[in-house]
Design a protein around this motif. Sequence first.
Motif, short mmCIF file in Angstrom:
data_model
loop_
_atom_site.label_atom_id
_atom_site.label_comp_id
_atom_site.label_asym_id
_atom_site.label_seq_id
_atom_site.Cartn_x
_atom_site.Cartn_y
_atom_site.Cartn_z
N GLY A 141 0.83 -1.20 0.00
CA GLY A 141 0.00 0.00 0.00
C GLY A 141 0.86 1.24 0.00
N ARG A 142 0.24 2.34 0.37
CA ARG A 142 0.94 3.62 0.28
C ARG A 142 2.09 3.77 1.26
NH1 ARG A 142 -3.69 7.94 -1.12
NH2 ARG A 142 -4.26 7.51 1.02
N GLY A 143 2.29 2.78 2.11
CA GLY A 143 3.48 2.79 2.96
C GLY A 143 4.76 2.70 2.15
N CYS A 176 -1.72 -5.05 -4.73
CA CYS A 176 -1.60 -3.74 -4.11
C CYS A 176 -2.97 -3.19 -3.71
CB CYS A 176 -0.91 -2.77 -5.07
SG CYS A 176 -1.80 -2.51 -6.62
N THR A 177 -2.96 -2.01 -3.09
CA THR A 177 -4.21 -1.31 -2.82
C THR A 177 -4.54 -0.44 -4.03
OG1 THR A 177 -3.05 0.53 -1.79
CG2 THR A 177 -3.83 -1.24 -0.32
N ARG A 178 -5.74 0.06 -4.07
CA ARG A 178 -6.18 0.83 -5.23
C ARG A 178 -5.32 2.06 -5.50
NH1 ARG A 178 -12.46 2.11 -7.04
NH2 ARG A 178 -11.87 3.43 -8.76
N VAL A 202 -12.93 -4.25 -3.00
CA VAL A 202 -14.32 -4.30 -3.44
C VAL A 202 -14.48 -3.93 -4.91
CG1 VAL A 202 -14.89 -1.95 -2.65
CG2 VAL A 202 -16.68 -3.69 -2.75
N SER A 203 -13.64 -3.01 -5.39
CA SER A 203 -13.75 -2.64 -6.80
C SER A 203 -12.64 -3.29 -7.63
CB SER A 203 -13.72 -1.11 -6.94
OG SER A 203 -12.61 -0.57 -6.26
N GLY A 204 -11.88 -4.18 -7.03
CA GLY A 204 -10.81 -4.86 -7.75
C GLY A 204 -10.92 -6.37 -7.61
N ILE A 248 -0.11 -1.19 4.40
CA ILE A 248 -1.54 -1.08 4.04
C ILE A 248 -2.32 -0.77 5.31
CG2 ILE A 248 -3.55 -2.44 3.32
CD1 ILE A 248 -1.76 -3.92 1.37
N SER A 249 -3.20 0.24 5.25
CA SER A 249 -3.89 0.65 6.47
C SER A 249 -5.02 -0.30 6.87
CB SER A 249 -4.43 2.07 6.31
OG SER A 249 -5.33 2.13 5.23
N GLY A 250 -5.61 -1.00 5.87
CA GLY A 250 -6.67 -1.95 6.20
C GLY A 250 -8.06 -1.37 6.14
N ILE A 275 2.53 -5.71 8.09
CA ILE A 275 3.64 -4.87 8.54
C ILE A 275 3.18 -3.42 8.41
CG2 ILE A 275 6.06 -4.22 8.16
CD1 ILE A 275 6.37 -6.89 6.58
N ASN A 276 3.16 -2.70 9.53
CA ASN A 276 2.69 -1.32 9.48
C ASN A 276 3.30 -0.54 10.65
OD1 ASN A 276 0.97 1.09 9.63
ND2 ASN A 276 -0.34 0.00 8.17
N THR A 277 3.69 0.71 10.39
CA THR A 277 4.30 1.53 11.44
C THR A 277 3.30 2.01 12.48
OG1 THR A 277 4.09 3.28 9.81
CG2 THR A 277 6.33 2.52 10.28
C1 LIG Z 1 -16.00 3.37 -3.68
C2 LIG Z 1 -14.62 3.04 -3.26
C3 LIG Z 1 -14.05 1.86 -3.66
C4 LIG Z 1 -12.75 1.53 -3.27
N1 LIG Z 1 -12.24 0.34 -3.66
C5 LIG Z 1 -11.01 -0.03 -3.22
C6 LIG Z 1 -10.46 -1.31 -3.55
O1 LIG Z 1 -11.09 -2.11 -4.23
N2 LIG Z 1 -9.22 -1.61 -3.10
C7 LIG Z 1 -8.48 -0.75 -2.32
O2 LIG Z 1 -7.36 -1.10 -1.93
N3 LIG Z 1 -8.97 0.46 -2.00
C8 LIG Z 1 -10.22 0.84 -2.43
N4 LIG Z 1 -10.70 2.08 -2.10
C9 LIG Z 1 -9.82 3.01 -1.39
C10 LIG Z 1 -9.76 2.74 0.11
O3 LIG Z 1 -10.81 3.44 0.73
C11 LIG Z 1 -8.44 3.23 0.74
O4 LIG Z 1 -8.25 4.58 0.41
C12 LIG Z 1 -7.21 2.45 0.29
O5 LIG Z 1 -7.42 1.05 0.38
C13 LIG Z 1 -6.02 2.81 1.16
O6 LIG Z 1 -4.85 2.30 0.59
P1 LIG Z 1 -3.51 2.14 1.44
O7 LIG Z 1 -3.77 1.25 2.61
O8 LIG Z 1 -2.45 1.76 0.49
O9 LIG Z 1 -3.17 3.63 1.89
P2 LIG Z 1 -3.29 4.37 3.29
O10 LIG Z 1 -4.64 4.26 3.84
O11 LIG Z 1 -2.70 5.71 3.07
O12 LIG Z 1 -2.33 3.52 4.25
C14 LIG Z 1 -0.95 3.48 4.17
C15 LIG Z 1 -0.45 2.73 5.41
O13 LIG Z 1 0.94 2.58 5.34
C16 LIG Z 1 1.48 2.72 6.63
N5 LIG Z 1 2.89 3.10 6.47
C17 LIG Z 1 3.40 4.29 6.07
N6 LIG Z 1 4.74 4.24 6.00
C18 LIG Z 1 5.11 2.99 6.38
C19 LIG Z 1 6.35 2.31 6.50
N7 LIG Z 1 7.51 2.93 6.22
N8 LIG Z 1 6.35 1.03 6.93
C20 LIG Z 1 5.19 0.38 7.22
N9 LIG Z 1 3.97 0.97 7.11
C21 LIG Z 1 3.93 2.25 6.69
C22 LIG Z 1 0.65 3.78 7.29
O14 LIG Z 1 0.69 3.64 8.71
C23 LIG Z 1 -0.74 3.46 6.72
O15 LIG Z 1 -1.46 2.59 7.58
C24 LIG Z 1 -12.00 2.43 -2.48
C25 LIG Z 1 -12.57 3.63 -2.08
C26 LIG Z 1 -13.87 3.94 -2.45
C27 LIG Z 1 -14.46 5.23 -2.01
#
Ligand SMILES: Cc1cc2nc3c(=O)[nH]c(=O)nc-3n(C[C@H](O)[C@H](O)[C@H](O)COP(=O)(O)OP(=O)(O)OC[C@H]3O[C@@H](n4cnc5c(N)ncnc54)[C@H](O)[C@@H]3O)c2cc1C
Lengths: 254, 315
Positions: free
Chosen positions: B202-204, B227-229, B246-248, B261-263, B280-282
């Motif tokens: 994910g965005r980490g 990956c995440t979206r 859900v959309s993938g 990944i934040s979950g 794995i998450n900080t």
């Molecule tokens: C209608 C709709 C449909 C969607 N469908 C999907 C879908 O199908 N799939 C999907 O994935 N998302 C989907 N989303 C988006 C979803 O809501 C989240 O925005 C997305 O999943 C977050 O992605 P992320 O966990 O990568 O990012 P973030 O939420 O930004 O999380 C990043 C995480 O990385 C951690 N981190 C940062 N740096 C580090 C490091 N150095 N080491 C370890 N951890 C670190 C942070 O603590 C944080 O928890 C959808 C949203 C909507 C509105």
Amino acid sequence: MKIAVCYKLVPDEQDIVINGDHTISFDKAEWKIGQYDLVAVEAAMRLAEVAGGTVSALSAGGKQLENSKLKKNILSRGPVDAYMIIDETMSDADSYQTAYVLAKAIEKIKDVDLVVCGEGSSDMYAQQVGSQIGELLQWPSVNAIGTITLADGKLIAERMLETEVEVLEIPIPAVISVTSDIFQARIANLKDILEAGKKPVVRWDLDDIGGVPEMSTNVLSVLAPPQADRRRVIIGGDSGDQINEFYEHLRKEL
Amino acid sequence: MSRVKDVWVFTEKQESIAELCAGARQLGERVTVLAVGSRDRIERIIAFGADRVFYLGDTGADRTVEDYAFTLSKLIEEEAPDLFLFGATKRCRHMAGRLAARQRTSVLSDIMEFLTDKDEIQGTQMVYGGAAVRTLASKSATVFSVVGSGVFTSLPEDADREGDVRAVDFVEPAYRVRCMEKRERGGTSVDLTAAKRVIAVGRGIAKEEDLKMIEELARLIGAEIGCTRPISEGVNWMGRERYIGVSGVMFKPELYIAIGISGQIQHMVGCNQSGVIFAINTDTAAKIFSQSDYGIVGDLYTVVPVLLEKIRAAR
Ligand SMILES: Cc1cc2nc3c(=O)[nH]c(=O)nc-3n(C[C@H](O)[C@H](O)[C@H](O)COP(=O)(O)OP(=O)(O)OC[C@H]3O[C@@H](n4cnc5c(N)ncnc54)[C@H](O)[C@@H]3O)c2cc1C
């Protein structure tokens, strides 16, 4: 060019409470603007900035629309004004009802050249309202728009389908739904937020726009799916020993 | 008794025609496919299970699939099918929405399961990012539905099947969008659902080149990468067929390792049926931890290199 951008207020899904009988409750939920609607606002603003014109925000929903923070939030992103159709029936409206009410509002606003919608609402995500508004207004409509420019009074847009990209020429007036990554939604600064408080907000109720058709669906149930039980062994830090402990758990699964 | 007799199918891809024909067979009595494209496809469509094919015509320089909306709309008015199924592509979704609006109704979107034994058509779908499943009954004369992919299983192709073919006259669209050019969209066609082990990021992850370290980890343990979206649609570091949620992609690998990944619920519904989940998450408060079997509150840039070392050493 006069652009109307549609948005929906949704309960924050992170605040959902699952009751003992698997029904869900939003009583404690914060309301927010749909994630992909913010992207649509940005797309509308960018087009207006380049092609000239103004953007109006438009929404139909329940009383949450009155929330002054959310009103400021949407207007701080650039629209010159906002139109809201507020009625409790609209908080559970289906996509046809929503499209119907928004189409009526667009006619009432007058002289709208382009309607911009997001990819889908954050709660139901049916991805239908844009397509339906187009048909109700009898304007051309397209979804999945990933780039837009204006040339000779027509929109030139790229449509991002699963395996191909179409380059389209869209006559206006038209309705488009944009992809979730056409732009990053902007973060408003303090000045934008202060100014947002002074921008006009027009409120209509359903009578002002000629009512709403009945729902075309009956909702029979909304239930949280059963969750898998997880062990939740969480190691509280990343020292050498702690990583080793994590690795040992992983090794057993490899 | 089911009131569902006539079921229509409109979709783009060959595989989904077979799936939707199988579904239509299951739900109704007569299956009609509305076909746009080359006439050669008709025989195969019948072999996939259609009783009738309404052949609309082909696309070309001056005619797009969308231009057939008016032709389809007229057919719906004349024939009033009970149920109209659409594939889960962007083009089909748009067509379904337009046609439903012309019949003053909504579309049952992304239906995972249909129930037709009552005297109405019911469907279930995920709502609130996957936090809940909603069951709906449509009240319309013709029920429109976008069917989630993989909901129905294709029947074996039967080259001996016979069906009626009717050529339908084109209705000139009252308004239209012109397609000036089409390009292939790049992207690999990885099928994550087939993978037993998946590492998702994910965005980490701070930079695209940091994916190398994840790729190395995946190679060592024989995992696919997902990956995440936002990693796919936000920054474009990975193809769209790799994002989970859900959309993938929704799947159940045996092992799922979520890194940075934040979950959020939209992501987790795609993977929460996995055999075992590591995270794995900080952030101690990250939602991912309450949905994992094993988690480490740590920096992925510290943890992953150590894991690489240990896995290499153990080989
Ligand atoms: C209608 C709709 C449909 C969607 N469908 C999907 C879908 O199908 N799939 C999907 O994935 N998302 C989907 N989303 C988006 C979803 O809501 C989240 O925005 C997305 O999943 C977050 O992605 P992320 O966990 O990568 O990012 P973030 O939420 O930004 O999380 C990043 C995480 O990385 C951690 N981190 C940062 N740096 C580090 C490091 N150095 N080491 C370890 N951890 C670190 C942070 O603590 C944080 O928890 C959808 C949203 C909507 C509105």
